[in-house]
Design an enzyme around this catalytic site. Structure first.
Site, short mmCIF file in Angstrom:
data_model
loop_
_atom_site.label_atom_id
_atom_site.label_comp_id
_atom_site.label_asym_id
_atom_site.label_seq_id
_atom_site.Cartn_x
_atom_site.Cartn_y
_atom_site.Cartn_z
N LEU A 127 10.25 44.36 117.73
CA LEU A 127 10.32 43.02 117.14
C LEU A 127 8.90 42.49 116.93
CD1 LEU A 127 12.25 40.89 116.15
CD2 LEU A 127 12.60 40.15 118.50
N HIS A 128 8.21 43.10 115.95
CA HIS A 128 6.82 42.71 115.69
C HIS A 128 6.79 41.58 114.67
CE1 HIS A 128 6.26 45.00 111.82
NE2 HIS A 128 7.29 45.65 112.30
N ALA A 129 5.63 41.30 114.13
CA ALA A 129 5.44 40.06 113.38
C ALA A 129 6.33 39.92 112.15
CB ALA A 129 3.97 39.92 112.99
#
Lengths: 92, 152
Positions: free
Chosen positions: A18-20
């Site tokens: 769940l990155h940017a």
């Protein structure tokens, strides 16, 4: 505020977690609904309409998050966000 | 901090149809680089946000660029300026540029978390100070010290 609450666990499937950019997509989708959206990992629950809040969970691939939507359109919000997560946010 | 002419106060004049304009100011090319990076994460929400790169050392040229961008931003009393380092020469140049009739709220510590908040915070019908406070709060919360251990 409505009392309608929909909760469900979802597994992060995309490689980078769940990155940017996924967080941005999730928040943009959450903000289309009037209900409150909360995302939890372990004991930490954050505002699902805040990119930084979602990012602070630092959830990796394979991690489980709990999605909690509270309000009139909670079911619709939950289903739409769950679908986005299951689809890996459109990433490989 | 708020700086500039007391005749035009940055915390007043909230027009619901007006978007608080924002100027990003940083050393080297950090302002435009940070803006581009934030837009890569969050493509929308940066209307009337202008990056001004201080480059290296030419304060006169920077003053001219700032003046031009302040003009682009409409010279509105709700102007918000985000700088990387308060007290630095670009910041001093910025304050000097504002002394000739403009007023602004200046927020230090420019960062990507701050810009991500800027992209999502309400900028219509509010004041620059409120926007600055929201961005500052997010940027502070994004500073985390954690220990990461290699997996067995």
């Amino acid at each position: 505020m409505g009392s309608n609450t929909v909760t469900g666990d979802q597994t992060i499937v995309n490689e980078l977690g769940l990155h940017a950019r996924p967080a941005s997509k999730l928040v943009a989708l959450a903000n289309k609904f009037s209900c409150e959206v909360f995302i939890a990992k372990g004991e930490t629950e954050v505002n699902g309409k805040s990119i930084l809040g979602v990012l602070m969970l630092a959830c990796p691939k394979g991690g489980t998050i709990r999605l909690r939507c509270v309000g009139e359109d909670a079911q619709e919000a939950h289903d739409a966000i769950a679908e986005l997560i299951r689809g890996g946010f459109g990433e490989a | 901090m708020t700086t500039g002419s007391p005749a035009r106060t940055a915390g007043e004049d909230t027009n619901a149809s007006f978007l608080v304009p924002v100027i990003l100011l940083g050393h080297g090319s950090t302002a435009s680089a940070l803006l581009a990076a934030a837009q890569g994460i969050c493509p929308t929400g940066f209307e009337n946000v202008h990056a001004v790169d201080a480059g290296t050392g030419d304060c006169e040229a920077l003053g001219e660029r700032l003046g031009a961008v302040v003009g682009l931003a409409g010279g509105h009393p709700q102007l918000l300026i985000m700088v990387d380092i308060v007290g630095s020469s670009p910041w001093r140049r910025c304050v000097k540029s504002l002394m000739d009739g403009h007023s602004a709220v200046v927020l230090g510590g420019l960062s990507i978390p701050m810009l991500l908040k800027l992209a999502t915070v309400e900028r219509y019908g509010t004041d620059a100070k409120s926007v600055a406070d929201a961005c500052a709060g997010s940027a502070k919360r994004a500073i985390v010290v954690s220990e990461v251990f290699a997996e067995d």
